[in-house]
Structure formats: structure tokens, C-alpha cells
Design an enzyme around this catalytic site. Structure first.
Site, PDB file in Angstrom:
ATOM      1  N   ASP A   1       0.355  10.111 -17.460  1.00  0.00           N
ATOM      2  CA  ASP A   1      -0.548  11.261 -17.421  1.00  0.00           C
ATOM      3  C   ASP A   1      -1.181  11.351 -16.040  1.00  0.00           C
ATOM      4  O   ASP A   1      -1.836  10.421 -15.569  1.00  0.00           O
ATOM      5  CB  ASP A   1      -1.654  11.104 -18.465  1.00  0.00           C
ATOM      6  CG  ASP A   1      -2.744  12.148 -18.286  1.00  0.00           C
ATOM      7  OD1 ASP A   1      -2.536  13.299 -18.713  1.00  0.00           O
ATOM      8  OD2 ASP A   1      -3.808  11.820 -17.708  1.00  0.00           O
TER       9      ASP A   1
ATOM     10  N   TYR B   1      -5.883  15.186  -9.233  1.00  0.00           N
ATOM     11  CA  TYR B   1      -5.933  13.748  -8.920  1.00  0.00           C
ATOM     12  C   TYR B   1      -5.333  13.453  -7.544  1.00  0.00           C
ATOM     13  O   TYR B   1      -5.587  12.392  -6.976  1.00  0.00           O
ATOM     14  CB  TYR B   1      -5.168  12.922  -9.957  1.00  0.00           C
ATOM     15  CG  TYR B   1      -5.696  12.951 -11.366  1.00  0.00           C
ATOM     16  CD1 TYR B   1      -6.913  13.555 -11.686  1.00  0.00           C
ATOM     17  CD2 TYR B   1      -4.969  12.376 -12.400  1.00  0.00           C
ATOM     18  CE1 TYR B   1      -7.382  13.593 -12.987  1.00  0.00           C
ATOM     19  CE2 TYR B   1      -5.433  12.397 -13.711  1.00  0.00           C
ATOM     20  CZ  TYR B   1      -6.631  13.005 -14.003  1.00  0.00           C
ATOM     21  OH  TYR B   1      -7.082  13.028 -15.296  1.00  0.00           O
TER      22      TYR B   1
ATOM     23  N   LYS C   1      -1.811  18.384 -15.308  1.00  0.00           N
ATOM     24  CA  LYS C   1      -2.832  19.373 -15.638  1.00  0.00           C
ATOM     25  C   LYS C   1      -3.012  20.362 -14.488  1.00  0.00           C
ATOM     26  O   LYS C   1      -2.986  19.973 -13.314  1.00  0.00           O
ATOM     27  CB  LYS C   1      -4.176  18.691 -15.917  1.00  0.00           C
ATOM     28  CG  LYS C   1      -4.111  17.535 -16.900  1.00  0.00           C
ATOM     29  CD  LYS C   1      -5.452  16.806 -16.978  1.00  0.00           C
ATOM     30  CE  LYS C   1      -5.311  15.465 -17.648  1.00  0.00           C
ATOM     31  NZ  LYS C   1      -4.564  14.458 -16.834  1.00  0.00           N
TER      32      LYS C   1
ATOM     33  N   HIS D   1      -6.871  21.935 -17.396  1.00  0.00           N
ATOM     34  CA  HIS D   1      -7.738  20.770 -17.209  1.00  0.00           C
ATOM     35  C   HIS D   1      -9.138  20.957 -17.801  1.00  0.00           C
ATOM     36  O   HIS D   1      -9.776  19.980 -18.215  1.00  0.00           O
ATOM     37  CB  HIS D   1      -7.859  20.458 -15.716  1.00  0.00           C
ATOM     38  CG  HIS D   1      -8.144  19.036 -15.414  1.00  0.00           C
ATOM     39  ND1 HIS D   1      -7.517  18.336 -14.415  1.00  0.00           N
ATOM     40  CD2 HIS D   1      -8.996  18.147 -15.971  1.00  0.00           C
ATOM     41  CE1 HIS D   1      -7.961  17.089 -14.377  1.00  0.00           C
ATOM     42  NE2 HIS D   1      -8.871  16.954 -15.310  1.00  0.00           N
TER      43      HIS D   1
ATOM     44  N   ILE E   1      -4.479   7.197 -23.361  1.00  0.00           N
ATOM     45  CA  ILE E   1      -3.908   7.089 -22.013  1.00  0.00           C
ATOM     46  C   ILE E   1      -4.817   6.218 -21.140  1.00  0.00           C
ATOM     47  O   ILE E   1      -5.458   6.708 -20.205  1.00  0.00           O
ATOM     48  CB  ILE E   1      -3.683   8.476 -21.378  1.00  0.00           C
ATOM     49  CG1 ILE E   1      -4.912   9.385 -21.577  1.00  0.00           C
ATOM     50  CG2 ILE E   1      -2.435   9.145 -21.935  1.00  0.00           C
ATOM     51  CD1 ILE E   1      -4.853  10.682 -20.790  1.00  0.00           C
TER      52      ILE E   1
ATOM     53  N   LYS F   1      -6.224   3.828 -18.279  1.00  0.00           N
ATOM     54  CA  LYS F   1      -5.923   3.726 -16.850  1.00  0.00           C
ATOM     55  C   LYS F   1      -6.060   2.286 -16.378  1.00  0.00           C
ATOM     56  O   LYS F   1      -7.020   1.595 -16.746  1.00  0.00           O
ATOM     57  CB  LYS F   1      -6.884   4.618 -16.067  1.00  0.00           C
ATOM     58  CG  LYS F   1      -6.710   4.510 -14.555  1.00  0.00           C
ATOM     59  CD  LYS F   1      -7.974   4.046 -13.886  1.00  0.00           C
ATOM     60  CE  LYS F   1      -7.710   3.822 -12.398  1.00  0.00           C
ATOM     61  NZ  LYS F   1      -8.947   3.881 -11.600  1.00  0.00           N
ATOM     62  N   SER F   2      -5.107   1.827 -15.598  1.00  0.00           N
ATOM     63  CA  SER F   2      -5.231   0.546 -14.913  1.00  0.00           C
ATOM     64  C   SER F   2      -4.246   0.522 -13.755  1.00  0.00           C
ATOM     65  O   SER F   2      -3.223   1.192 -13.789  1.00  0.00           O
ATOM     66  CB  SER F   2      -4.939  -0.623 -15.860  1.00  0.00           C
ATOM     67  OG  SER F   2      -5.093  -1.855 -15.165  1.00  0.00           O
TER      68      SER F   2
ATOM     69  N   ARG G   1      -3.350  -6.091 -16.988  1.00  0.00           N
ATOM     70  CA  ARG G   1      -4.111  -5.200 -17.861  1.00  0.00           C
ATOM     71  C   ARG G   1      -3.189  -4.182 -18.531  1.00  0.00           C
ATOM     72  O   ARG G   1      -3.362  -3.848 -19.710  1.00  0.00           O
ATOM     73  CB  ARG G   1      -5.196  -4.468 -17.073  1.00  0.00           C
ATOM     74  CG  ARG G   1      -6.305  -5.354 -16.561  1.00  0.00           C
ATOM     75  CD  ARG G   1      -7.107  -5.961 -17.700  1.00  0.00           C
ATOM     76  NE  ARG G   1      -8.249  -6.715 -17.198  1.00  0.00           N
ATOM     77  CZ  ARG G   1      -8.898  -7.624 -17.901  1.00  0.00           C
ATOM     78  NH1 ARG G   1      -8.511  -7.898 -19.141  1.00  0.00           N
ATOM     79  NH2 ARG G   1      -9.933  -8.267 -17.385  1.00  0.00           N
TER      80      ARG G   1
ATOM     81  N   ASN H   1      -2.770  -3.632 -22.466  1.00  0.00           N
ATOM     82  CA  ASN H   1      -3.042  -2.336 -23.093  1.00  0.00           C
ATOM     83  C   ASN H   1      -1.888  -1.831 -23.955  1.00  0.00           C
ATOM     84  O   ASN H   1      -2.115  -1.100 -24.922  1.00  0.00           O
ATOM     85  CB  ASN H   1      -3.369  -1.292 -22.020  1.00  0.00           C
ATOM     86  CG  ASN H   1      -4.721  -1.524 -21.364  1.00  0.00           C
ATOM     87  OD1 ASN H   1      -5.555  -2.264 -21.874  1.00  0.00           O
ATOM     88  ND2 ASN H   1      -4.933  -0.904 -20.213  1.00  0.00           N
TER      89      ASN H   1
END
Length: 293
Positions: free
Chosen positions: A43, A48, A73, A106, A236, A238-239, A244, A248
């Protein structure tokens, strides 16, 4: 990997990697690591600034394009029918793809909802033309969705929302469930609760969460992700750290019981970590422009 069937029949992996606030120069390595660990859903978003690096990682992974579900998005500065059609061109070029799996708006932009509707109609056109496989929205409240459904013909496949035990948005979740819209959680492990700079406890350190984690031999983050998935939501997290990411994605081998779910549900604070939807306006955020590919 568990998957969900969207309301148009498209299959989407239940868990994906989010790259919000991941710097472009770290994004390629993060996505490559995630794909190597078994992630098949990424995603991103035009705003971003890392779509190009997401696309590079997918290509360099060697995986067939159809095996990786790509979601992005359209930002509010590109709302409007023609503008949103062009936003697809920009995102697709940066990602290096001919077709985007899921393209969503978004924000609702309630102060200029005519532009929002025009943008969504452009998504409908892209869907009809086969340029996207599914369309959806993000941060839409029930009143925004009601107005959207009244004015358009395609029910959004997904509504991406801030969802974690401290802020659950149950009214919106229920609305989406009734209309066949899949709820997708951004900040599913409550990261928003500790990067706002406010003096409040991270949900990851909440005693109720850590007790459940200990009972299952899992981490607090895994418990929070399982809480979302077990209630039928996409998550979703984030890392940028491979260990991690591995943690996840390892959430499909245990089940929270009814009492544990009830305990987590009871953590609701009513405190939104992200911006209020009504505060997202062109005056406040429209100056952020999305560059050409």
C-alpha cells in the site's frame, strides 16, 4: 496468507505492507524485504512520494506482476474528473505498471465534495476501462459515503481508515459492512498513538494488550493485527525492519477468543490520532502537489 474477496470479485491479501512516512531511499529495500518474507500486498500513495521505489522493488523481486497486489491513492490536489484520470497516469508511470490493483481517493474533501465526486467518477471510468481492478476511498465517514453512493454507480470496494483498539470508528465500520465495503486499517498497531507527540500511552504497551500477547506467546503488535483480521478487516502495518515485517506477517496461526476480543474492544478512547476529516481542505493541504512521472 488469508485473502478477502472484494465486492467486485477481486481477491486481495488480508495483510499488506504500508509505506507511509517511509523515505524514498529506504522504500525499495523495505518492499524487497517484505516481498522476500511473503508479503504480496503493498500500500502506497501519490502523496507519499515513494511510488517509484515501490515499483522498482516489485520489478526487481522477480515475482510475476500478477502475484503482487498494488494499492495506491490519489491526492486531493488531483481531484476533479480530468485531473484524477491524469493522476492514474502519473501513479502508473511511477509504479511502472499498466494496471493498478486498487486505486482509492485519499480523503473525502468534504469542503469541496463536488470535486470528490468528480474524482470518484474518474475512478469509475478507469475501472470500466480496465486500468484498475478495484476502486475505493480512504478516511470517508458515513455521511461522505452516503453522499457518494447517492451520486455514483460503483460501490467502493475498500474504505481505508484509522482503526486500532484506541480508535475504532464503529459507526463507519458498521456502515461499510452493511454496504459490502471492506474496511482496511491504517495504523492497525496504533502507531498514530505515539508519533503525534502527545503524552499518552502507546496501545502496544497497554497492560490489556500485553497480557493477551503473553497468553498466546505473541507480541503486542501481532495481537493487534490479529484483532483486526479476525474481525474481517484488512491491515497494512508499516515497517522498514525485516524482523518486524516477519513478526507482523506471522499472525495466522492463533485465534483470539471472545473474551479477548471484548477486552480489546473495550480499549476505545474516542481519540482520533490522525486529522479530522473536516479539517482536510484544499486550503490546508491542497498546496501539496504531485509531480509528473
Amino acid at each position: 496468507m488469508q485473502s478477502y474477496t472484494l465486492n467486485n470479485g477481486v481477491q486481495m491479501p488480508a495483510l499488506g505492507l504500508g509505506v507511509f512516512q517511509t523515505p524514498p531511499d529506504e522504500t525499495r529495500a523495505a518492499v524487497m524485504a517484505a516481498l522476500d518474507l511473503g508479503y504480496r500486498h503493498i500500500d502506497t500513495a501519490a502523496v507519499y512520494g515513494n511510488e517509484r521505489e515501490v515499483g522498482q522493488a516489485i520489478r526487481e523481486s522477480g515475482l510475476p506482476r500478477e502475484e503482487v497486489f498494488v494499492e495506491t491513492k490519489t491526492w486531493i490536489s488531483d481531484y476533479g474528473y480530468d485531473e484524477t484520470l491524469h493522476s492514474f497516469d502519473k501513479s502508473a508511470a511511477k509504479l511502472g505498471v499498466d494496471r493498478i490493483d486498487l486505486l482509492i481517493l485519499h480523503q473525502a474533501l468534504p469542503s469541496d465534495f463536488d470535486k470528490t465526486l468528480a474524482a470518484y467518477r474518474a475512478l469509475e471510468r478507469l475501472l470500466a476501462d480496465g486500468k484498475v481492478r478495484a476502486i475505493g476511498v480512504s478516511n470517508f465517514m458515513a455521511d461522505h459515503l452516503t453522499a457518494l453512493l447517492d451520486a455514483t454507480s460503483v460501490v467502493p470496494a475498500v474504505n481505508q481508515l484509522e482503526i486500532h483498539p484506541y480508535f475504532q470508528q464503529r459507526a463507519v465500520l458498521d456502515f461499510d459492512d452493511r454496504h459490502g465495503i471492506l474496511n482496511q486499517a491504517w495504523s492497525p498497531i496504533g502507531g498514530i498513538t505515539f508519533y503525534t507527540g502527545e503524552e499518552r500511552q502507546s496501545v502496544l504497551a497497554d497492560p490489556a494488550v500485553t497480557a493477551i500477547a503473553g497468553a498466546h506467546g505473541k507480541s503486542p503488535a501481532q495481537v493487534l493485527l490479529r484483532w483486526g483480521i479476525q474481525q474481517g478487516r484488512s491491515v497494512i502495518p508499516k515497517s522498514t525492519k525485516p524482523h518486524r515485517m516477519a513478526e507482523n506477517i506471522d499472525v495466522f496461526d492463533f485465534t483470539l477468543d471472545a473474551d479477548e476480543l471484548k477486552t480489546l474492544d473495550a480499549l476505545e478512547s474516542g481519540h482520533r490520532g490522525g486529522p479530522e476529516p473536516a479539517d482536510v481542505t484544499l486550503a490546508a493541504y491542497g498546496h501539496i502537489l504531485i509531480p509528473e512521472a
